[in-house]
Design a protein around this motif. Structure first.
Motif, mmCIF file in Angstrom:
data_model
loop_
_atom_site.group_PDB
_atom_site.id
_atom_site.type_symbol
_atom_site.label_atom_id
_atom_site.label_comp_id
_atom_site.label_asym_id
_atom_site.label_seq_id
_atom_site.Cartn_x
_atom_site.Cartn_y
_atom_site.Cartn_z
ATOM 1 N N SER A 387 0.828 -1.206 0.000
ATOM 2 C CA SER A 387 0.000 0.000 0.000
ATOM 3 C C SER A 387 0.862 1.256 0.000
ATOM 4 O O SER A 387 0.556 2.231 -0.691
ATOM 5 N N LYS A 390 2.186 2.171 -3.398
ATOM 6 C CA LYS A 390 1.203 2.615 -4.390
ATOM 7 C C LYS A 390 0.639 4.009 -4.126
ATOM 8 O O LYS A 390 -0.169 4.489 -4.922
ATOM 9 N N ASP A 393 0.949 6.428 -6.978
ATOM 10 C CA ASP A 393 0.406 6.018 -8.280
ATOM 11 C C ASP A 393 -1.077 6.349 -8.416
ATOM 12 O O ASP A 393 -1.674 6.071 -9.458
#
Length: 422
Positions: A387, A390, A393
């Protein structure tokens, strides 16, 4: 009623005692398995600076809160698994059910204990970590002021990073007959000087200035036949030892309190809003310009005349794309703010994952519970790590990603509990 209360008191005490003993064992295990390497690296860096034992222990103690925010949730998971596994293996849970005592009485004790540990974990991450970081950096500043990077003794040799210092007499920070080697430089450097003075000029970056007198500099390539020599009456060198300082001296967001992080988040939020407004305005302007160019096309000749302009506008749209700008620091600070709560509530969520063990009878229940907790801990760690990777992103708030690990564990535990009870 009095007998029932007394029976529950005995039950509560028994579960509390078993949980506490298991927690101590689990805490020691996770602490040493996951973090002893970092502590040893810290001790090594400190010992290289010739620091006394008391100061070294102070630095190590200041570093411990960095690890406890992970150790406590995993130790809570393991101890709860071990307690329920052991009670099930010894038929104690079966005996409780036969006496009409519901499992919620057992769960209640574990939930209360996990909530207490949740508060303790948050206190550590939001208060002790920032405070210990300040003390840690203050101690290092005092150490660096005493010039511990080089052990300034007469007739000694010191190696720090890629630099080797050989000297004779030392009087305070005045050094006589100096040889300074840097074999990692390209070309390699060898400096000799009659005397020199070493001074700390930047406490934050740990940069020193070395003023040399009667200096000779030899530069040599890999081929020993290729070398050059230079002489100087006075020479000043700047030695940067920032890479020799442990990473914990950096004021990273994880070492800030949530109050401090909130201020940073508000500041980066305004920048993010401005950048997204500019993005939409520029993209809309480009689309309008492209539409106006296309409206002016009435023939093939008209198209050929403005073909380059149309291509340029299309390229601009491709550069803008369909994805809004991502606020790097806004995502980073938001993730760290929520991470303190996520790791704290992990104590409760990971405890609930262990409840289905109360319906399973297995030999060596304590050992089985401990092994199962290791698998769950690895899964939780992987989800949390994934997590965090990301958060840069996505355009939505990184808070949603940070809470995934707790939500997954909570749903998984409740679902298994529902299935086992039925």
């Amino acid at each position: 009623m009095l007998l029932r209360r007394e029976r529950y008191s005995i039950l509560n005490y028994h579960i509390f005692r078993e949980f506490l003993l298991s927690f101590i064992v689990s805490f020691i295990f996770f602490f040493f398995i996951f973090f002893v390497n970092q502590i040893l690296l810290l001790v090594k860096k400190v010992m290289l600076k010739n620091v006394d034992i008391f100061t070294m222990l102070q630095l190590v103690m200041c570093a411990i809160p960095q690890f406890l925010q992970y150790v406590i949730p995993f130790a809570t998971l393991s101890s709860s698994s071990m307690v329920l596994g052991d009670l099930g293996a010894n038929n104690e849970l079966l005996a409780l059910r036969s006496l009409g005592i519901p499992m919620k009485k057992v769960y209640k004790v574990l939930v209360i204990l996990s909530l207490i540990l949740t508060v303790i974990t948050f206190f550590i991450s939001d208060y002790l970590m920032p405070q210990s970081q300040k003390v840690y950096k203050s101690l290092l500043n005092e150490i660096m002021q005493e010039l511990p990077t080089f052990e300034l003794n007469s007739n000694s040799t010191n190696t720090v990073g890629d630099i080797v210092l050989v000297n004779k007499d030392v009087d305070g920070n005045i050094i006589e007959d100096i040889l300074l080697f840097n074999n990692k430089a390209n070309p390699e450097q060898t400096i000799s000087a009659a005397s020199g003075k070493l001074e700390l000029i930047d406490l934050d970056r740990y940069i020193y200035r070395l003023d040399l007198e009667d200096t000779s500099l030899i530069l040599s390539e890999d081929d020993i036949a290729s070398w050059s020599l230079a002489d100087s009456k006075n020479t000043t060198l700047y030695l940067n030892f920032s890479d020799q300082i442990p990473a914990l001296t950096q004021d990273s967001p994880s070492n800030l309190s949530n109050k401090e992080l909130s201020l940073l988040i508000e500041g980066t939020k305004l920048d993010l809003i401005d950048s997204r407004e500019r993005y939409h305005e520029n993209r809309a302007l480009t689309l309008s310009s492209l539409a106006a160019l296309i409206d002016d096309v009435e023939s093939y000749d008209d198209y050929k005349a403005i073909e380059n302009n149309i291509s340029s506008k299309i390229t601009e749209l491709e550069i803008y794309g369909d994805k809004e700008p991502i606020g790097f620091y806004h995502q980073y600070y938001t993730a760290e703010w929520h991470k303190k709560y996520v790791l704290s509530f992990a104590c409760l969520c990971l405890t609930i994952v262990t409840f289905p063990l109360s319906f399973i009878k297995i030999r060596y229940g304590r050992l089985f519970g401990f092994g199962l907790s290791l698998l769950v801990a690895v899964a939780y760690w992987y989800i949390l790590f994934f997590s965090q990777l990301k958060i840069f992103d996505v355009t939505f708030s990184s808070a949603y990603l940070m809470w995934i690990c707790d939500i997954v564990m909570l749903i998984f535990g409740l679902l298994l509990l529902f299935l086992k009870r039925n």
